[in-house]
Design an enzyme around this catalytic site. Structure first.
Site, PDB file in Angstrom:
ATOM      1  N   HIS A   1       0.854  -0.849   0.042  1.00  0.00           N
ATOM      2  CA  HIS A   1      -0.028   0.235   0.111  1.00  0.00           C
ATOM      3  C   HIS A   1       1.184   1.378   0.125  1.00  0.00           C
ATOM      4  CE1 HIS A   1       0.165  -0.351   4.665  1.00  0.00           C
ATOM      5  NE2 HIS A   1       0.371   1.399   4.693  1.00  0.00           N
TER       6      HIS A   1
ATOM      7  N   SER B   1       4.379   2.244   8.238  1.00  0.00           N
ATOM      8  CA  SER B   1       3.589   1.170   6.908  1.00  0.00           C
ATOM      9  C   SER B   1       4.785   1.000   6.548  1.00  0.00           C
ATOM     10  CB  SER B   1       2.522   1.536   6.156  1.00  0.00           C
ATOM     11  OG  SER B   1       1.532   1.389   6.906  1.00  0.00           O
TER      12      SER B   1
ATOM     13  N   ASP C   1       0.665  -7.679   2.549  1.00  0.00           N
ATOM     14  CA  ASP C   1       0.905  -6.247   2.014  1.00  0.00           C
ATOM     15  C   ASP C   1       2.782  -5.797   1.694  1.00  0.00           C
ATOM     16  OD1 ASP C   1       1.056  -3.353   1.651  1.00  0.00           O
ATOM     17  OD2 ASP C   1      -0.351  -3.280   3.677  1.00  0.00           O
TER      18      ASP C   1
HETATM   19  N1  ARG Z   1      -4.350   0.965   7.436  1.00  0.00           N
HETATM   20  C1  ARG Z   1      -2.826   0.645   6.636  1.00  0.00           C
HETATM   21  C2  ARG Z   1      -2.658   1.972   7.281  1.00  0.00           C
HETATM   22  O1  ARG Z   1      -3.347   2.792   7.720  1.00  0.00           O
HETATM   23  C3  ARG Z   1      -3.417   1.424   4.960  1.00  0.00           C
HETATM   24  C4  ARG Z   1      -3.978   0.184   4.545  1.00  0.00           C
HETATM   25  C5  ARG Z   1      -3.954  -0.608   3.138  1.00  0.00           C
HETATM   26  N2  ARG Z   1      -5.062  -1.427   2.265  1.00  0.00           N
HETATM   27  C6  ARG Z   1      -6.108  -0.424   2.478  1.00  0.00           C
HETATM   28  N3  ARG Z   1      -6.862  -2.198   1.613  1.00  0.00           N
HETATM   29  N4  ARG Z   1      -6.831   0.487   2.153  1.00  0.00           N
HETATM   30  O2  ARG Z   1      -1.445   1.444   7.306  1.00  0.00           O
END
Ligand code: ARG
Length: 655
Positions: free
Chosen positions: A84, A590, A212
């Site tokens: 992501h 992330s 991911d």
């Molecule tokens: N929840 C994750 C974060 O904020 C991002 C994930 C991105 N994936 C998604 N399905 N939008 O770091």
């Protein structure tokens, strides 16, 4: 004697930082964290992690793009981060014919790696506390001193950038020196059905099966220094690269994470937090409508799916986070707990005669500022979430920055119509936008949007943009926030003094931090306990060919059925996909490396869990977990799905 022992016990309790909570500053590790880290299993010294004279782990960690973290994992400048985090870049490199986002991609040689214009990675050289030189200066003297510090630092550090960053609501400042590499190339990623498996449904959730990750490479000039893209650049030779451990984890294992957490609100008052939640609820309402328009078009047409993939994911991530945050605030009583803390703090301040004057009013000043500007602020956010930066305005006003390939006129028209309707529903009359020649109402806005989107109506678009700017200038520019800012500074200063002696860490601000803890399960609610890892079997449990978010590539499906995991299988014979730790992270982390007690890479952090979505405000030891993709899952996909043996061969594995 008893009393004496008791005092000692208290001091020890105070001096040993919590194992789990904290986004710690690297220059403070030795003082605050080294012992506590050792106590729960770390085998490294603070100097192994952060050393400004010799290679240390921090030299392998990068800020990736503007808002993520990555790590160097080979001597040839290979960088891993989350899928992501690479998403926007991969989308931009993709076309309907060569759709790397949808289909995945692995370069089989340097020559196949694809330059990503605009992408950069940033190394931290060092950070130095310069508070002594800045505290107490008036604005002018402050700015002059900052310039002086930066200038001297830039001279001392060729090819680097220097910044002065503020911490603890402007109570502490660091001079931070970075080296920014600008020739970054795309090396590989799994198909979206793996890299984003579970989509928005699984986002922020456990149990998890998302692979991911994505891979990039840093290129440098012939002196290994930063350079713009050039054919002649070569793979960067890093100061430090991470070694990889395939041993897997068990409960209680020490882990730490280094990276670039973006924003937290742990030094904010109840009034600020209440306002934040209200505003976020408004954002959620707007985005629900916007996302439905996008999704419907994306489901119909794969070309639109590709165009809007990144816009959709970005919107949906915040949208879901804020919904979870709202629930968690209620369930965990966040506001009441914050208020109780403030009451205690106030008691303490009132006892301190010398401090009372400076700090006594901070909480109240913050509250009344928010109260006074609430309506204006809500309208500002409403504007920016709905009609404040429409694609069509970018297209007309900033064509150079506009990306036609991310745009579909009909989708944009539908979004604008929906957003304009919502905007007019919610706007307070004195903040309503007035484009020339129109008095917008709920009766005429559809007509207006039809007119706005008439082919060639650039003037109409410019008029809307102008009207928005006028609105912003008239209503939002002149709000005087000096006293408010001073109060937030006082509030943090008071908190720090109150807790004097305890190791502390500032709110996240996109500077490099370290969080340490252990591998740990949790109980999401009464009567339920979650295991702390998932396996590939869960991919097949979730698989649904009719649901875009839960498709599984045929080859992956078959390999799971055949248990074809090679050396990436755990001792239990399964392929572990993701695991939980109690590290304290937030957005911006992330892509961060999850490291074992010896500093070897065992996974990539990529998410937080639904039950603790208030975590940016308050750490919840029993509930808050960090969701990590197991490095063995990543490498299984690289080797078995991508057949990228070239990549596997450049990695260094620990025995
Ligand atoms: N929840 C994750 C974060 O904020 C991002 C994930 C991105 N994936 C998604 N399905 N939008 O770091």
């Amino acid at each position: 004697m008893k009393k004496f022992l008791f005092t000692i016990a208290c001091m020890v309790a105070v001096l040993v930082a919590r194992a789990d909570e904290g986004m710690w500053l690297l220059p403070m590790l030795q003082k605050f964290n080294e012992d506590a880290m050792r106590n729960i299993g770390c085998r490294l010294s603070a100097e192994d992690i952060y050393n400004i004279n010799h290679a240390s782990l921090k030299d392998a960690i990068v800020q990736f793009g503007g808002g993520c973290t990555g790590e160097v994992i080979s001597q040839n400048g290979l960088v891993s981060t989350n899928h992501h985090c690479g998403y926007a870049s991969i989308q931009r490199l993709s076309t309907p014919e060569k759709n790397y986002l949808e289909d995945g991609f692995f370069a089989k040689s340097y020559a196949e790696e694809i330059p990503v214009p605009g992408l950069s990675v940033t190394f931290l050289k060092n950070m130095t506390d310069v508070t002594d030189q800045l505290a107490g200066l008036d604005e002018e003297a402050f700015d002059a001193k900052v310039d002086e510090l930066k200038k001297a630092s830039n001279e001392a550090n060729p090819n680097c950038e220097s910044w002065v960053m503020s911490f603890y609501n402007n109570n502490v400042w660091y001079l931070v020196v970075y080296k920014v590499y600008k020739d970054i190339r795309f090396v590989g990623a799994p198909p979206a059905s793996m890299g984003k498996f579970g989509g928005e449904t699984d986002n922020w959730m456990w149990p998890r099966h998302t692979c991911d990750f994505s891979l990039f490479r840093i290129y440098a000039d012939e002196n290994n220094e930063p350079a713009e893209y050039s054919e002649n650049n070569k793979p960067y030779t890093p100061v430090k690269s991470l070694k990889i451990s395939l041993k897997g984890v068990k409960e209680g294992d020490f882990t730490f994470i280094m990276g670039y957490p973006g924003r937290t609100q742990r030094f904010q008052t109840a009034a600020q937090l209440k306002n934040m939640v209200e505003i976020n609820n408004l954002r959620v309402e707007a985005r629900t409508i916007k996302q439905n328009v996008m999704w419907e078009a994306m489901e119909k047409d794969p070309v639109v799916r590709l165009k809007y993939a990144n816009k959709y994911a970005g919107s949906a991530n915040g949208w879901k986070k804020w919904q979870g945050e709202d629930l968690a605030f209620k369930k965990l009583n966040i506001i009441a707990r914050e208020e109780a803390k403030e009451a205690e703090l106030t008691k303490w301040i009132n006892k301190k005669k010398s401090r009372k004057e400076a700090w006594g009013n901070a909480i109240g000043t913050i509250e009344s500022f928010i109260e006074q500007n609430k309506v204006a602020y809500r309208n500002l956010i409403l504007m920016s979430e709905t009609i404040g930066n429409l694609d069509i305005m970018m297209k007309v006003a900033a064509p150079k920055r506009f990306r036609e390939q991310d745009y579909d006129r009909e989708v944009d028209y539908n979004i604008t119509k929906a957003m304009m309707g919502f905007y007019l529903d919610k706007v307070d009359p004195q903040y309503k936008v007035n484009p020339e020649g129109w008095d917008l109402t709920k009766e005429n806005y559809e007509e207006y949007v039809d007119w706005l989107y008439k082919e060639g109506n650039d003037e109409g678009v410019m008029q809307l943009l102008q009207a928005l700017q006028t609105l912003a200038n008239d209503n939002f520019k002149d709000i005087d926030s000096k006293d408010y800012e001073k109060a937030t500074q006082d509030f943090a200063a008071a908190l720090l003094k109150w807790k004097k002696g305890e190791p502390s860490y500032p709110d996240a601000n996109f500077s490099m931090r370290l969080t340490y803890g252990t591998v740990k399960p949790y109980s999401p609610k009464d009567g339920v306990s979650y295991w702390y890892w998932c396996t590939a079997n869960g991919i097949l449990e979730k698989e649904n060919p009719d649901d875009y978010e839960f498709r599984v590539p045929g080859k992956i499906h078959d390999m799971i059925v055949a248990k074809d995991y090679g050396r990436y299988a755990d001792k239990d014979g399964q392929l572990h996909t993701c695991f939980l730790t109690n590290n304290d992270i937030t957005g911006g982390n992330s892509g961060s490396p999850v490291l074992d007690a010896d500093g070897n890479l065992i996974g990539l952090a990529f998410d937080g869990n639904w039950e603790s979505m208030s975590s940016d405000v308050m750490f919840e030891p029993d509930l808050q977990r960090c969701i990590n993709v197991d490095i063995r899952f990543v490498l299984w996909v690289v080797e078995k799905w991508g057949e990228a043996h070239n990549i596997i061969n450049e990695l260094e594995f620990v025995k």
